[in-house]
Scaffold this motif. Structure first.
Motif, mmCIF file in Angstrom:
data_model
loop_
_atom_site.group_PDB
_atom_site.id
_atom_site.type_symbol
_atom_site.label_atom_id
_atom_site.label_comp_id
_atom_site.label_asym_id
_atom_site.label_seq_id
_atom_site.Cartn_x
_atom_site.Cartn_y
_atom_site.Cartn_z
ATOM 1 N N PRO A 119 0.837 -1.215 -0.054
ATOM 2 C CA PRO A 119 -0.080 -0.118 0.021
ATOM 3 C C PRO A 119 0.795 1.301 0.054
ATOM 4 N N PHE A 120 1.953 1.207 0.963
ATOM 5 C CA PHE A 120 2.677 2.424 0.651
ATOM 6 C C PHE A 120 3.393 2.713 -0.733
ATOM 7 N N LEU A 121 3.976 1.560 -1.061
ATOM 8 C CA LEU A 121 4.698 1.851 -2.355
ATOM 9 C C LEU A 121 3.596 2.156 -3.359
ATOM 10 N N SER A 122 2.502 1.946 -3.403
ATOM 11 C CA SER A 122 1.551 2.204 -4.389
ATOM 12 C C SER A 122 1.155 3.718 -4.073
ATOM 13 N N THR A 150 1.776 -19.871 -12.396
ATOM 14 C CA THR A 150 1.687 -18.392 -13.569
ATOM 15 C C THR A 150 0.716 -17.918 -13.273
ATOM 16 N N TYR A 151 0.775 -16.595 -13.352
ATOM 17 C CA TYR A 151 -0.406 -15.460 -13.101
ATOM 18 C C TYR A 151 -0.770 -14.969 -14.490
ATOM 19 N N ILE A 200 -2.349 -16.740 -2.967
ATOM 20 C CA ILE A 200 -2.830 -15.438 -2.587
ATOM 21 C C ILE A 200 -2.098 -14.483 -3.181
ATOM 22 N N ARG A 201 -2.567 -13.228 -3.462
ATOM 23 C CA ARG A 201 -2.108 -12.090 -4.323
ATOM 24 C C ARG A 201 -2.316 -10.814 -3.668
ATOM 25 N N GLU A 254 1.307 -5.307 -8.386
ATOM 26 C CA GLU A 254 1.982 -4.437 -9.572
ATOM 27 C C GLU A 254 2.884 -3.351 -9.054
ATOM 28 N N ALA A 255 2.603 -2.481 -7.996
ATOM 29 C CA ALA A 255 3.479 -1.427 -7.527
ATOM 30 C C ALA A 255 4.587 -2.319 -6.850
#
Length: 338
Positions: free
Chosen positions: A174-177, A207-208, A262-263, A268-269
């Protein structure tokens, strides 16, 4: 009413303070950076227009700065020692988690024996180690990011960082985003809390597929999205029990009826910062915060700020702000004479 010291004559025939303060003394150098011309106008609303004159506020601030510049706490420590050692009497078991005298302080085991304390958070220029903002928080790790956001959102005049370097505790998704949304490049290690797998396959074996928002297991089966927790920002993907039941890799994958992966919603960030860590700019930025880290060591070693005298979060903020001011003044003197 507000007091003001006017020019005084010589108090003693054979002693002049000016004669006993060397020309290159730190206080003379620091005085060149101080400007109290607007101080009385700023503080005037806080004083009554009647009554006896108070201590000159400029004198009070200068006295406080001298105390922080030279780490002069011995007199206060003697007073506290007298209070801390009263005559023998009944002893009461101290509260374990909530302080009876300062409920805003947090119980911390960071520096040895547990105690209620606050943490100082600095936002500093990593080139010259000049502190541009200060925030006090209860001594909880989770409050560090809260303080960082608060300081960055304050938009200190003339200071708009395009990048920020910090230790791994700040590397949450969350902080990186939050930083990337504000076009602030985070030179921060990504915080990965990998759960125990009991020798089972990790998420890296899956694989995602971002287009379908599914994971694909090594056997080619889909693990579709099953739930989203907005509070923890965790997305859970689960396989079908019928697919896992006869899978030849089941013993290496899971002991449950089906496999769950889990993801994080901020993945992405996190990946952007992982890729950033491979660049030369990242490595150079990671070496610079050492100057800033020394500021915290100086608080204890040179300013002797090991205990706070004021209670409450506002009191901690005031003491940390004075300490940062003293550190900046010393730094300015050093930079101006370099």
């Amino acid at each position: 009413m507000m007091g003001q010291i006017k020019e005084q004559g010589q108090l003693f025939y054979r002693f002049r303070m000016e004669d006993h303060v060397p020309a290159g003394h730190l206080l003379r150098q620091v005085d060149g950076f101080l400007d109290f011309s607007s101080l009385r106008a700023e503080l005037a609303p806080l004083y009554s227009h009647t009554g006896r004159p108070s201590v000159d506020p400029e004198l009070m601030i200068r006295m406080l700065l001298i105390g922080y510049l030279f780490g002069i706490h011995s007199y206060l420590e003697d007073l506290e020692a007298a209070v801390a050692n009263p005559p023998p009497g009944p002893r009461h078991k101290p509260p374990k988690y909530i302080s009876e005298t300062d409920p805003q302080a947090a119980w911390s085991l960071k520096d040895g024996p547990g105690r209620f304390s606050y943490e100082v958070n600095y936002l500093a220029d990593d080139k010259h180690a000049i502190i541009v903002d200060v925030a006090a928080t209860p001594a909880r790790l989770s409050q560090e990011i809260v303080a960082a956001k608060e300081m960055l959102d304050r938009h200190v005049s003339g200071f708009a960082p395009s990048s920020i370097a910090a230790d791994k505790s700040y590397g949450t998704g969350p902080f990186l985003s939050w930083l990337l949304e504000r076009n602030i490049t985070p030179y921060i290690p990504v915080l990965d809390r990998k759960a125990q797998t009991d020798c089972k396959m990790t998420r890296d074996a899956f694989t995602y597929d971002p287009e379908r928002d599914v994971f694909i297991c090594p056997q080619g089966h889909d693990l579709p999205l099953r739930s989203v927790n907005a509070e923890t920002r965790v997305k859970r993907y689960k396989a079908k029990a019928s697919q896992c039941r006869d899978c030849p890799l089941r013993s290496h994958c899971t002991d449950a009826p089906y496999r769950t992966v889990i993801r994080l919603m901020d993945e992405e960030a996190r990946q952007i910062v992982r890729d950033l860590a491979k660049t030369d700019a990242y490595q150079a930025a990671r070496a610079r915060p050492k100057k800033v880290e020394m500021l915290f060591a100086h608080l204890k070693r040179w300013l002797k700020l090991t205990r706070l005298r004021l209670r409450g979060l506002s009191g901690a903020n005031e003491e940390f702000l004075l300490a940062a001011t003293a550190q900046n003044l010393k730094r300015l003197v050093k930079l101006s004479t370099a």
